[in-house]
Design an enzyme around this catalytic site. Structure first.
Site, PDB file in Angstrom:
ATOM      1  CG  HIS A  86      -1.574  -1.232   1.570  1.00  0.00           C
ATOM      2  ND1 HIS A  86      -2.259  -1.944   0.728  1.00  0.00           N
ATOM      3  CD2 HIS A  86      -1.234  -2.094   2.558  1.00  0.00           C
ATOM      4  CE1 HIS A  86      -2.687  -3.065   1.250  1.00  0.00           C
ATOM      5  NE2 HIS A  86      -1.921  -3.160   2.656  1.00  0.00           N
ATOM      6  CB  CYS A  87       2.543   3.498  -1.101  1.00  0.00           C
ATOM      7  SG  CYS A  87       2.212   3.148  -2.882  1.00  0.00           S
ATOM      8  CB  ALA A  88       2.405   1.869   4.315  1.00  0.00           C
TER       9      ALA A  88
END
Ligand SMILES: Cc1ncc(COP(=O)(O)O)c(C=O)c1O
Length: 442
Positions: A398-400
């Site tokens: 999640h781009c985290a």
């Protein structure tokens, strides 16, 4: 409470039978905005670039959209609002605009919770850009508690000192769902002792509001943030418009991010000197996303009506000023609705023995998303299994990415369900029971 039975019919995707439960990525567009787009096509023209009636009408509607956006977050005026393509571009614009202000030995403090959009630009500034000019600026990362998903304020405070120009923090994590304590972070920023070029003694505070603004009442004056960024595609508008709010006084002094047409003062371009336009147009180089801007402002108005009185239009397609008390009521209503949804999700998913759920254990302090991993299935297998059962989810980091590595996840991935105002408790039950089913298959 949100009367979901009254608003679901306005969303073609929901009406089609789709189980829309990947809303933290992007939300759905209501039919009212699709019809509005059709209406706007009749007066379709550029803004600030014509004397025709169509251009004038479009310009007026475009400019008024900035007022709506400012009113929605309690900003003093449209002069505090700059529109870009998305949150990512808004945060990058701050990085590029402040770039020449950084001094050798300065630092930036951000966190392990960030979306890459609020870490990689600062990494790039320190490692890719300033270092090439011989300017050494460090980027420090504050930890979070792996069990509770809460930001470690003691660690954050220990990183901030009189060389911290900027603290960049998410308002809500898109992986953990945690809402961060913005006021406490502000206090830490205020006490840093950093002397800004304006003479102010404090670190600037930039909040990534991508997962916060669509779900919670925000008053930028009360929170006293210097910068706030978010995207409209996570609050019912089509893709393509993101916001940068900046505190009064900052934008006047900041260098433009993009240079070119319309960001210059009329007629003030010569080989010797270029003068810039007034705010917010100083930061609006080139033809902007005109239709997207108008639809985004109307999405705010419609969100207010959906929350306060679905089926009736007090704000949508009017030029009525947004009353702060109405914005507060509307957004608190949304937050209350989402708390009920996430509480149910936590309850059902918690019963699955093989599941590890990330983030706060109660609904009080989280947004309507829930990420998890299963002991005997990869997140990608879960997401595929859910899709077969007609449930939309997202597997990945999640781009985290930093936070997934922080948990030593290999691959750095989890599966995530996320809800919005049109989801009801039955959606949550259906989605979570599907997770139960998928995870129970050997
Ligand atoms: C917390 C957070 N920050 C930033 C972003 C980036 O938003 P955009 O893709 O609109 O630039 C997202 C998108 O998922 C997000 O969740």
């Amino acid at each position: 409470m949100i009367k979901t039975n009254k608003i679901r019919k306005y969303f073609p995707a929901v009406k089609s039978g789709r189980m829309v439960s990947n809303n933290a990525a992007s939300t759905q567009v209501p039919i009212q905005l699709v019809k509005l787009l059709k209406k706007l096509i009749v007066q379709y023209d550029n803004v600030h670039r014509g004397q025709s009636r169509a251009s004038m009408l479009t310009t007026a509607k475009f400019e008024a959209s900035y007022d709506t956006i400012a009113q929605f977050i309690g900003a003093p005026s449209r002069e505090n609002i700059i529109l870009y393509r998305n949150t990512t571009e808004a945060i990058n614009s701050v990085m590029y605009s402040l770039m020449t202000e950084f001094k050798d030995g300065d630092n930036i403090v951000t966190t392990f919770m960030e979306h890459n959009s609020n870490y990689v630009p600062w990494y790039g500034l320190c490692k890719d850009i300033l270092s090439k000019f011989g300017i050494k600026v460090e980027c420090w990362l504050a930890k979070f508690n792996q069990k509770t998903g809460e930001l470690d304020l003691v660690h954050l405070k220990s990183l901030v000192d009189k060389r911290t120009k900027l603290i960049c923090c998410t308002g809500a994590s898109n992986f953990l769902g945690t809402k961060t304590p913005i006021k406490k972070i502000r206090e830490i920023a205020n006490l840093s002792g950093y002397v800004q070029p304006t003479g102010e003694k404090k670190s600037y505070l930039l909040i990534d509001g991508a997962q916060l603004v669509p779900n919670k009442f925000i008053d930028v004056k009360e929170l006293d943030v210097d910068f706030l960024a978010w995207s409209f595609h996570k609050m019912m508008a089509p893709f393509g418009v993101g916001v940068l709010y900046a505190r009064e006084g900052l934008l006047e002094k900041m260098r433009p991010f993009l240079y070119g047409g319309d960001m210059i003062a009329e007629g003030k371009v010569s080989p010797e000197k270029v003068e810039y336009n007034v705010l917010p147009w100083k930061f609006t180089a080139g033809t902007p996303n005109i239709l997207g801007t108008i639809l985004s402002a109307e999405a705010i108005r419609l969100l207010m009506d959906f929350s306060l009185n679905p089926g009736q239009y007090k704000y949508f397609m009017t030029d009525k000023k947004l009353e702060s008390s109405d914005v507060k009521r509307a957004m608190e209503n949304i937050e209350d609705h989402e708390k009920i949804l996430i509480e149910e999700a936590l309850k059902i998913l918690d019963e699955i023995q093989t599941l590890k759920i990330y983030g706060p254990k109660n609904s009080e302090n989280r947004t309507p998303l829930i990420s998890f991993n299963c002991a005997n299935k990869s997140p990608f297998e879960i997401a595929e299994g859910l899709d077969k059962l007609g449930v939309e989810s997202r597997a990945g980091c999640h781009c985290a990415t930093l936070a997934h590595h922080y948990y030593k996840l290999d691959p750095p991935a989890s599966c995530r369900l996320s809800f919005y105002i049109y989801n009801n408790i039955n959606d949550v039950r259906r989605a979570c029971l599907a997770v139960k089913k998928v995870c129970s298959v050997k």
